[in-house]
Design a protein around this motif. Structure first.
Motif, PDB file in Angstrom:
ATOM      1  N   SER A 102       0.827  -1.207   0.000  1.00 52.15           N
ATOM      2  CA  SER A 102       0.000   0.000   0.000  1.00 52.15           C
ATOM      3  C   SER A 102       0.865   1.262   0.000  1.00 52.15           C
ATOM      4  N   ALA A 149      -6.446   3.459   4.050  1.00 59.78           N
ATOM      5  CA  ALA A 149      -7.340   3.567   2.889  1.00 59.78           C
ATOM      6  C   ALA A 149      -8.180   2.317   2.784  1.00 59.78           C
ATOM      7  N   ILE A 174      -9.817  -0.375   0.213  1.00 62.88           N
ATOM      8  CA  ILE A 174      -9.582  -0.877  -1.141  1.00 62.88           C
ATOM      9  C   ILE A 174     -10.929  -0.936  -1.853  1.00 62.88           C
ATOM     10  N   LYS A 224      -9.068  -3.192   3.700  1.00 63.15           N
ATOM     11  CA  LYS A 224      -8.413  -1.951   4.102  1.00 63.15           C
ATOM     12  C   LYS A 224      -6.906  -2.120   4.145  1.00 63.15           C
ATOM     13  N   TYR A 277      -8.112   3.052  -4.436  1.00 65.72           N
ATOM     14  CA  TYR A 277      -8.237   3.238  -2.992  1.00 65.72           C
ATOM     15  C   TYR A 277      -9.183   4.393  -2.682  1.00 65.72           C
TER      16      TYR A 277
END
Lengths: 780, 340, 195
Positions: A56, A61, A63, A106, A136
């Motif tokens: 990442s 964030a 996904i 996430k 994201y």
């Protein structure tokens, strides 16, 4: 079982030891010195694929989507793996499974694993990784632990019972600390801060998996916890554990950094299953920094009360622990941050309130001296402040508050042997403390600190009543003895230790013992190399197993010689009749006689801790069958113009129970001390304002070189523990702790400043010196 | 292992052949000297050339010699170890030998060359990172991006010259011999630099440093190099300063020069230092007074920025300290100055 | 892909590898000489140190295309070289590292041992500071370097025919340094009867 069948710390054959305590070679040293030793990345299997990870780029964030089609289309790519294919959560502590092999919905820090590719070579795999498209939805990132404490939303982990960013809270109180304040002759109350740092084993994490045509999965991994990885792999990959074999090849250092199940272990296993080919993944150094599990940053508030003659009456602590993005060992860390401080001094009253929070940073975990290095720094500096306020010599105040041996701490920990006073004596004498402390010119100083640590704990991570360590021994007609142990040799020399103990017990030479270790198909379970448990637990299991064999062998020989078994001695592979010392035979002949008498020779041994710990929730966490003790004296030079602290010399005395191999014990003491010194003056694992690791390389994360290491003088105190293997206790983690406060206290002796925030960068020294100057002028 | 981008390697044996290969590559090739800077940069995907032209086999680039006029010629491929351990360089151009001895660690000095160190790419904590890291950041203006993370809103890249030997060579009035498509040229090293961290040299990447020439030093030449760094080895400079003091027969300073590095894009000659130091006598009070003046001047002229790792305010605080210590070391024919 | 003609541990070898592979990758993944280790990817740790014409060099930053015609020595070459020169067992440096406890995880040691070999061939009796300088490009995370320094000094002492220096703890215990002396044949094959 050893806990119930104590064999005592004495020598097995008469009063002298023939192997233990003597200089010995290590069983694997020559293989390592010649390049023959096989580490995980040295494994090459026919048709092996290479895997790379997509990570990442965002600290926090969601996904939204992952498109792997371009990566899959690249020639040479065999498989692409995403999180939804391995959705089962895991974590080294069964109560807090909050990790997945690849992010499912996430990402929680920059570097969190998202997808993986297996291809014909690393170049192709890397090229394919860069073709994976991830969309994201960026969330607010929490980088500061104080912010995490007061910010429940966004929750970094959303599916926990409590919807906030608190990973674990422990509040334990023993006696009444507040009541001591009014009566105390001295109350010292200060804030201390410990920055994060990381293990930096020179070998990066690596794993290789192969699914055999027989349906058995073999995973070779650079791990220090083969058994827990075995359990985790079976669960997450939904395989029968009897079809999973986990092997730890030669390991290039760990220090706690390889004691969680790691993403790559699941990923190579799954990719091997998907492709039908062996798959290897070797992490880059940068990836190792993201894997982290290193020392937690802690903000600590301590208040110590004491009487006029320096007796501690109460210690009150409040700690905020920055856990990073996942739990890892965090539950244990939170307990250890308080539970392990209650020695080597007697605390009549004690309270700690520790809170571990989640932040969007690489997850912290157990680095050498797990959880207790940070509080030890704070408390030992505070104790020095108490001593100075009262005008008591800092060594003397430590002696006065000595906990004693064969006693119980305020939080209910049973203490057996305790050589702390001898440790203090040894470093006091060796350093010339009496003549030099407080008497050296401005810029040069001596500081002292003490500490204690566990030799394993009776908390087995997952609840079970089976042994914590097991050993099997096979005896060959050639005279060779093969010992099977689940113990993980991570460089600390546990395989050698096993060979020494079995050789001592059987009266043979260590070179006639072959050790097969850390292979779940071949070896009985040991829980792994963590919490300084291996020497104590595996060592006791080894003696247990060898002692049973010894009985069979001596009885067989005695019967052959028509004498009593007590008259048979085996020393260095020669069997002697004490009544008739001219009558001897070789170990091989003795083994043959024993095999004739008892059929095929073999033996098992095991160890489990006795019931230990305080009778309260969490009372068993940190409860150890034996504690090691350490005293450090550091000599520093502080350059008042540059602020640079040079640690010129460190004297360290460590109570290791019995030194099974003094050379190895010295190496553990020195290595721990060096690592502590690095944490004081150089190392800092920091994220910048974007949540990016500030320098994920061995260039920018600066571990000491041969020119930066202090001159270290190790001393051993052998308190001979009643329950340790031949009286031994741990030596691998304890001697890190007090290095740090000893240096801090030496800086005070050198230039009169109290540094309470680690690491001690020269700029902090200069600032403190500048602040001190006006204060002195006012006094004058 | 961190991957290199694919490339081919060419192995010329003469400068002419190397130059032909470079011109034929039409901007898609880079020189490969010791490889200690370009290889990490390749692994970081800071450049992705199609070819590397290896200078290893080019004989003309090798060798250390002193001509009849006393000029030192250093072939660009002379290793830093050779420079550091060369007895005549230690005696006559001490600041250079000292600076070379403090570059990185032993293996890097065995591989790294004097030419490579002079032509070292500028460094920045937002730049010398992997592609993954820089992508997570959103890149920076030196490579693939537009923003500067050192100076918010900054329009010019301030990545730092980090070559220890450059300031030493500059105080020694080094000249560099360059080969290009147009033939050979020689220029003062001091004129090489431009104030742009993206590319801090007034030569194109296709031009080749062949050799470095140093004029003979005075009979009573004193020189030293001082380097601030966190560890005793491996680290790039957090601040570096070279000192030159030429004494006359009476023992007074006749000529002085100081040059710093690890500040911004260019090595940074200190101005007006000669005014303060000339005419003073090392060991006398007038020299001590002048050193204080020069240290204050250095602190004014050298302004470290948060470009390379390390607290830049601390680096600034060390400018006068290292300036003084290096001046004293030069006066005493000692050095190098570092924390060990 | 290119075929490199390399001289490794005395053997002339033709090895095909991608041109952008480092010497370290060629040694490890083409020639199976996995004794040279990879720790940092890019020249910061020294675990991949090999000797090129006797000089310590980082294999992770060296490209094979520049090494043709040079003599490459890896850790695997030391023991055969020692035996070829008439020695028994392993090289005395390898032996001293074991006797002094300088091998913990062993991962930095191939590089450390080769840097030591180069140091001692130039300077058979180095001071502590000279040892520190020579090993300053080889990071070790286990030992704190102390037992490594002692191993180098042990070799120097034995070459000089001096009584070996002993650390304080060994003096206090009157401890022999690795009672198994190098002469005690631990690494020679033994002969014996039937199992």
């Amino acid at each position: 079982m050893a806990a119930r069948d104590q064999h005592g710390p004495g020598a097995p054959w008469g009063k002298d030891f023939h192997v233990v305590g003597h200089a010995q070679r290590k069983v694997d040293a020559m293989a390592k010195a010649t390049g023959e030793a096989v580490y995980t990345d040295d494994i090459q299997l026919p048709g092996m694929l290479h895997a790379k990870m997509l990570r990442s780029p965002h600290a926090h964030a969601r996904i939204v989507s992952i498109d792997t089609s371009k990566a899959e289309a690249l020639p040479g790519v065999h498989a692409v793996l995403v999180g939804s294919e391995l959705p089962i959560k895991y974590g080294v502590i069964p109560w807090t499974p909050d990790e997945t092999a690849l992010a499912v919905d996430k990402v929680r820090f920059i570097g969190d694993e998202v997808a993986a590719v297996a291809a014909v070579d690393e170049d192709t795999a890397q090229a394919a990784v860069e073709l994976i498209e991830v969309e994201y939805e960026i969330l607010d990132a929490i980088l500061d632990p104080e912010q995490a404490l007061v910010t429940p939303e966004p929750a970094i982990h959303e599916d926990r019972k409590r919807r906030d960013n608190i990973s674990k809270h422990v509040d334990l109180s023993f006696g009444d600390v507040d009541a001591q304040v009014a009566e105390a002759a001295v109350v010292i109350e200060e804030d201390y801060e410990f920055s994060s740092n990381t293990h930096t084993a020179i070998e990066p994490h690596c794993a290789v998996a192969q699914l055999g045509a027989d349906g058995r999965l073999t995973l070779w991994s650079a791990t220090q916890i083969t058994h827990y990885v075995h359990r985790a792999i079976a669960r997450v990959l939904e395989l029968h554990p009897a079809r999973v074999r986990v092997v730890q090849p030669c390991l290039g250092g760990a220090f706690g950094g390889k004691s969680d199940p790691f993403s790559l272990e699941f990923v190579v296993s799954k990719l091997a299953m998907k492709t039908g080919r062996p798959v290897k993944m070797l992490w880059t150094r940068e990836e190792v920094f993201y894997a982290h599990r290193g020392r937690h940053a802690m903000k600590m508030h301590y208040r110590t009360t004491a009487t006029a003659n320096g007796m501690i009456t109460g210690v009150d602590a409040k700690l905020l622990i920055d856990g990073g993005s996942y739990s890892s060992f965090g539950l244990v860390t939170t307990y250890y941050s308080g539970q392990l401080l209650t020695g080597p001094y007697d605390f009549p009253n004690y309270r700690f309130d520790s809170t571990r929070v989640f932040t969007n940073k690489p997850p912290c975990g157990p680095k050498r001296g797990h959880g207790s290095v940070q509080p030890r720094f704070a408390f030992e500096v505070q104790l020095d402040e108490v001593a100075h306020r009262l005008g008591i010599d800092p060594i003397e105040i430590r002696r006065r508050n000595f906990l004693g041996d064969h006693t119980t701490t305020v939080n209910g920990q049973r203490i057996t042997s305790n050589g702390f006073l001898e440790c203090l004596d040894a470093v006091e004498k060796a350093s010339g403390w009496k003549e030099r402390h407080g008497k050296m010119p401005f810029g040069r100083g001596l500081g002292v600190a003490g500490s204690m640590y566990i030799s394993g704990t009776n908390y087995p991570i997952y609840p079970n009543k089976m042994p914590q360590a097991g050993i099997q021994i096979k005896v060959d007609r050639s005279g060779l003895v093969t010992v099977f142990t689940g113990g993980n040799d991570i460089g600390q020399g546990s395989n050698s230790m096993v060979a020494y103990l079995v050789a001592e017990e059987l009266g043979i030479r260590p070179r006639d013992v072959r050790v097969v270790a850390a292979d779940t198909d071949l070896c009985p379970v040991d829980l792994g190399a963590y919490s300084s448990r291996v020497t104590f637990m595996v060592g006791n299991a080894a003696i247990d197993a060898a002692r049973k064999l010894r009985k069979q062998i001596t009885e067989s020989v005695a019967s052959h010689w028509a004498t009593a078994p007590s008259e048979v001695r085996m020393i260095n592979g020669v069997v002697i009749d004490l009544q008739d010392p001219d009558r001897t035979m070789s170990q091989r002949e003795a083994f043959h006689l024993a095999e004739e008498a008892h059929d095929t020779l073999g033996s098992t041994g095991s160890y489990n801790t006795p019931t230990l710990g305080g009778d309260y929730r969490g009372g068993s966490i940190g409860a150890s069958p034996a504690y090691s003790f350490t005293a450090h004296i550091a000599e520093v030079e502080v350059d008042p113009e540059t602020g640079r602290i040079t640690v010129d010399k460190v004297w360290v005395a460590h109570d290791c129970g019995r030194a099974l191999n003094p050379t190895i014990v010295a190496g553990q003491i020195e290595g721990s001390t060096y690592m502590g010194a690095g944490e004081v003056v150089l190392e800092e694992h920091t994220m910048n304002r974007f949540g990016l690791h500030q320098g994920p390389s061995l260039l920018d994360y600066r571990i000491p070189t041969s020119l930066d290491t202090p001159d270290i003088e190790a001393h051993m105190v052998e308190s001979i523990d009643p329950e340790g293997p031949y009286g031994a206790k741990e030596a691998g983690e304890g001697p890190l702790h007090s290095t740090i406060p000893a240096i801090a206290n030496a800086v005070h002796d050198a230039v009169g400043i109290r540094l309470r925030t680690l690491p001690f960068h020269p700029s902090k020294v200069l600032r403190a010196l500048a602040e001190q100057k006006p204060a002195q002028e006012v006094q004058a | 292992m961190l991957r290199m981008p694919p490339f081919t390697v060419l192995n010329p044996s003469t400068v002419d052949e190397a130059m032909e290969q470079m011109l034929a590559a039409a901007g898609e090739a880079r020189w490969l000297a010791g490889g200690t800077d370009i290889n990490p940069n390749l692994k970081h995907r800071l450049l992705e050339p199609q070819a590397l032209i290896a200078l290893e086999g080019v004989g003309e680039l090798r060798g250390v010699s002193v001509n009849e006029k006393g000029w030192l010629r250093l072939g660009a491929m002379t290793t830093l170890t050779e420079v550091a351990e060369h007895a005549q360089i230690q005696a006559q151009w001490p600041a250079l030998a000292q600076a070379a001895s403090l570059v990185s660690g032993p293996q890097l000095r065995n591989m790294g060359t004097i030419g490579g160190n002079v032509m070292l790419d500028t460094r920045c904590q937002w730049y010398n990172q992997t592609h993954f890291w820089r992508k997570s950041l959103g890149y920076c203006m030196k490579k693939d991006g537009t923003e500067c993370h050192v100076i918010k809103g900054g329009s010019k890249c301030v990545a730092a010259a980090s070559n220890d030997t450059a300031p030493a060579l500059m105080t020694l009035d080094a000249e560099i011999e360059i080969a290009s498509g147009d033939g050979r040229a020689r220029m003062p090293l001091a004129e090489l630099w431009q104030a742009d961290g993206i590319w801090n040299r007034k030569l194109s990447p296709q031009e080749l440093l062949v050799a470095i020439h140093l004029p003979p030093t005075a009979a009573k030449h004193h020189g030293a190099y001082g380097k601030l760094r966190d560890r005793g080895s491996i680290d790039f400079p957090l601040f570096g300063i070279a000192v030159r003091l030429d004494l006359d027969d009476a023992g007074k300073i006749a000529h002085a020069a100081l040059c710093a590095v690890a500040l911004q894009a260019r090595p940074w000659p200190l101005k007006k230092v000669a005014d303060a130091l000339c005419g003073t006598t090392p060991g006398e009070q007038d020299f001590l007074d002048a050193v204080e003046q020069v240290a204050a001047l250095a602190a004014k002229q050298c302004r470290p920025m948060p470009n390379i790792p390390g607290d830049h305010e601390y680096r600034h605080a060390m400018v006068p300290v290292y300036t003084k210590r290096t001046l004293f070391a030069a006066a005493a024919k000692a050095g190098p100055v570092h924390h060990l | 892909m290119r075929v490199f003609r390399l001289q490794v541990n005395g053997d002339p070898l033709d090895v095909a590898a991608p041109e952008h592979w480092s010497l370290l990758e060629v040694l490890r993944y083409r020639l199976g000489l996995t004794g040279s280790k990879q720790g940092c990817d890019k020249g910061d740790c020294g675990a991949c140190t090999v000797l090129i014409d006797g000089t310590p060099t980082l294999a992770c930053l060296a490209l094979p295309a520049t090494l043709e015609g040079k003599d490459i020595t890896t850790i695997e070459g030391l023991r055969p070289l020692h035996q070829k020169a008439g020695g028994q067992g392993v090289d005395p440096v390898q032996d001293a590292f074991d006797r002094c406890g300088a091998l913990q995880c062993g991962f930095c040691q191939p590089g450390m041992i080769l840097s030591t070999k180069a140091l001692l061939s130039d300077n058979p009796d180095p001071s502590r500071r000279e040892i520190q300088d020579a090993l300053a490009g080889n990071l070790c995370r286990c030992t704190g370097y102390t037992q490594i320094f002692q191993a180098v000094e042990l070799v120097a002492d034995e070459v000089a025919g001096r009584e070996p220096r002993k650390p304080a703890w060994a003096q206090a215990r009157e401890q022999e340094i690795a009672a198994a002396s190098p002469k005690e044949e631990p690494f020679q094959p033994e002969h014996g009867g039937q199992a």
